[in-house]
Design a protein around this motif. Structure first.
Motif, short mmCIF file in Angstrom:
data_model
loop_
_atom_site.label_atom_id
_atom_site.label_comp_id
_atom_site.label_asym_id
_atom_site.label_seq_id
_atom_site.Cartn_x
_atom_site.Cartn_y
_atom_site.Cartn_z
N SER A 221 26.82 33.05 32.10
CA SER A 221 28.11 33.71 32.32
C SER A 221 28.49 33.70 33.79
O SER A 221 29.65 33.87 34.14
CB SER A 221 28.07 35.14 31.79
OG SER A 221 27.25 35.94 32.61
N TYR B 280 23.41 35.46 38.97
CA TYR B 280 22.14 36.13 38.67
C TYR B 280 20.92 35.43 39.28
O TYR B 280 20.06 36.09 39.86
CB TYR B 280 21.99 36.34 37.16
CG TYR B 280 23.17 37.13 36.62
CD1 TYR B 280 23.34 38.46 36.99
CD2 TYR B 280 24.15 36.54 35.83
CE1 TYR B 280 24.45 39.19 36.56
CE2 TYR B 280 25.26 37.25 35.39
CZ TYR B 280 25.40 38.57 35.77
OH TYR B 280 26.50 39.28 35.35
N ASP C 109 25.00 47.04 38.28
CA ASP C 109 26.26 46.29 38.19
C ASP C 109 27.13 46.68 36.98
O ASP C 109 28.31 46.91 37.12
CB ASP C 109 26.03 44.77 38.23
CG ASP C 109 27.33 44.04 38.53
OD1 ASP C 109 27.85 44.22 39.64
OD2 ASP C 109 27.84 43.33 37.65
N ASP D 64 31.47 44.06 27.80
CA ASP D 64 31.04 44.39 29.16
C ASP D 64 32.02 45.40 29.75
O ASP D 64 33.20 45.11 29.92
CB ASP D 64 31.01 43.10 29.99
CG ASP D 64 30.72 43.34 31.46
OD1 ASP D 64 30.47 44.50 31.85
OD2 ASP D 64 30.74 42.36 32.23
N ASP E 49 32.95 36.29 42.21
CA ASP E 49 31.51 36.06 42.45
C ASP E 49 31.22 35.18 43.67
O ASP E 49 30.07 35.05 44.07
CB ASP E 49 30.76 35.44 41.25
CG ASP E 49 30.57 36.43 40.11
OD1 ASP E 49 30.69 37.65 40.36
OD2 ASP E 49 30.29 36.00 38.99
C1 BGC Z 1 29.78 40.95 36.69
C2 BGC Z 1 30.39 39.71 37.28
C3 BGC Z 1 30.00 38.50 36.43
C4 BGC Z 1 30.25 38.75 34.95
C5 BGC Z 1 29.68 37.64 34.09
C6 BGC Z 1 30.19 41.10 35.25
O1 BGC Z 1 29.67 42.24 34.66
O2 BGC Z 1 30.18 42.09 37.44
O3 BGC Z 1 29.96 39.56 38.62
O4 BGC Z 1 30.73 37.38 36.83
O5 BGC Z 1 29.69 39.96 34.54
O6 BGC Z 1 28.31 37.59 34.22
#
Ligand code: BGC
Length: 354
Positions: free
Chosen positions: A47, A51, A125, A177, A264
């Motif tokens: 995604s 990471y 996060d 998310d 990002d």
């Molecule tokens: C993060 C982003 C990331 C996305 C996909 C989000 O929760 O804050 O930085 O691009 O997830 O992984």
């Protein structure tokens, strides 16, 4: 002894030796892991590049510097795997788990298990709203979305398209998310009033969730192009991976660049920015985020106090400030040491690095 018996005995001895070696290795790993004090659970590698490129090295470094034994895991998009990584963390003695959950359901279950095992959880996060996490360390994520909306509006003004009732589409992140919802809240706070006034038009089928999957993003954006007769004037892409999907679709269709957002500050995102294919990216210093999260975790391990600067959905939080990065200021990523010039200014992109 017959020849066959001799061979069998030799093979048996060899197998025993291998077995003993393996057992020794397992015992050593178990012994080594038994004194883990902090554990990190990262979600995936697909995604976002963040990471493995940013979160893992920065977190590893922060714990190492503090002399706190820590393990950084990545669940590769598999919630069950994350659950077993969490269980291993607790078994191996972790006192705190930094959780970057894949979805609220598995996130809450992991949190319950970790807390039941006597350790604390910091939502890293991504917040799992209503869970038993002790703290939340992240960015002001509504602001992240607002930066995207403002960046898109500014780019349309610069292109002279603002007054032509441009058609806008939105590629949202993952519906599960919590961050993706906050990002959307941010950019919609800028765009909705403009749709309402008729200044902007939302494209047909122009507001979709992508599960943060760039492949899905590509298909969705291609369908958006078809539905709108290729007349899309600007796109919100909730991160650099999705911006890449938009760029690929435009290139494949032989179309020109349009304002596209991102997030990002990945090397690929920055390359598209300097080449004129992406308007900007939201730079969230993962270095600062990892440092803040590790500091909170270390305070928990050592019995100290965690300093917070806000509350989100009732969870005491440490929230950092995101920055909008375009062609005009991308070099700050190099001076910050976040992205290396050698990751960006290579191959066909070298010509844009003046
Ligand atoms: C993060 C982003 C990331 C996305 C996909 C989000 O929760 O804050 O930085 O691009 O997830 O992984």
């Amino acid at each position: 002894m017959s020849k066959l018996a001799r061979i069998t005995a030799a093979v048996g001895a060899a197998m025993l030796a291998v077995g003993l070696l393996a057992a020794g290795a397992t015992a050593r790993t178990a012994a080594k892991q038994a004194n883990v004090e902090a554990c990190v659970l990262l979600p995936d590698t697909k995604s976002s590049a963040r990471y493995e490129l940013f979160d893992r090295p920065y977190l590893t470094k922060a714990f190492k510097a503090a002399g706190v034994p820590a393990i950084v895991n990545n669940a590769q998009g598999d919630a069950q795997k994350m659950r077993s990584q969490a269980d291993d963390c607790v078994t191996n003695g972790a006192k705190v788990v930094l959780l970057d959950a894949l979805d609220p359901g598995s996130g809450a279950a992991i949190t319950n298990a970790v807390v039941a095992g006597g350790a604390k959880v910091i939502d890293y996060d991504r917040l799992v709203p209503g869970s038993k996490a002790s703290y939340y360390v992240s960015f002001d994520n509504v602001k992240v979305g607002k930066l995207m909306g403002d960046g898109l509006v500014r780019a349309l003004k610069a292109d002279g398209k603002y007054s032509d009732h441009p058609t806008i589409v939105e590629l949202n992140g993952g519906i599960a998310d919590n961050n993706a919802k906050l990002f959307k809240q941010g950019y919609d706070s800028v765009l909705n009033p403009l749709y309402k006034k008729g200044t902007f038009k939302k494209g047909a089928a122009g507001d979709q969730w992508t599960d943060w999957d760039p492949q899905k993003g590509l298909t969705i954006f291609q369908q958006m192009l078809t539905r709108n007769g290729n007349k899309i004037d600007a796109a919100i892409a909730a991160n650099d991976g999705l911006a890449g999907s938009v760029v690929s679709a435009l290139k494949n269709a032989g179309l020109k660049p349009i304002p596209v957002t991102g997030q990002d500050a990945t090397p690929t995102g920055v390359q598209y920015i300097i080449a004129g294919w992406q308007t900007g990216t939201v730079y969230k210093s993962v270095k600062a985020e990892a440092a803040a999260a590790a500091k909170a975790a270390i305070a928990i391990v050592k019995g100290g106090k965690v300093a917070t600067n806000g509350k989100v959905s009732g969870t005491p939080s440490v929230l950092l400030t995101p920055v909008w990065v375009t062609k005009a200021n991308y070099k700050l990523l190099f001076t910050d040491g976040f992205v290396k010039k050698s990751q960006v200014c290579v191959g066909t992109y070298k010509q844009y690095c003046k």
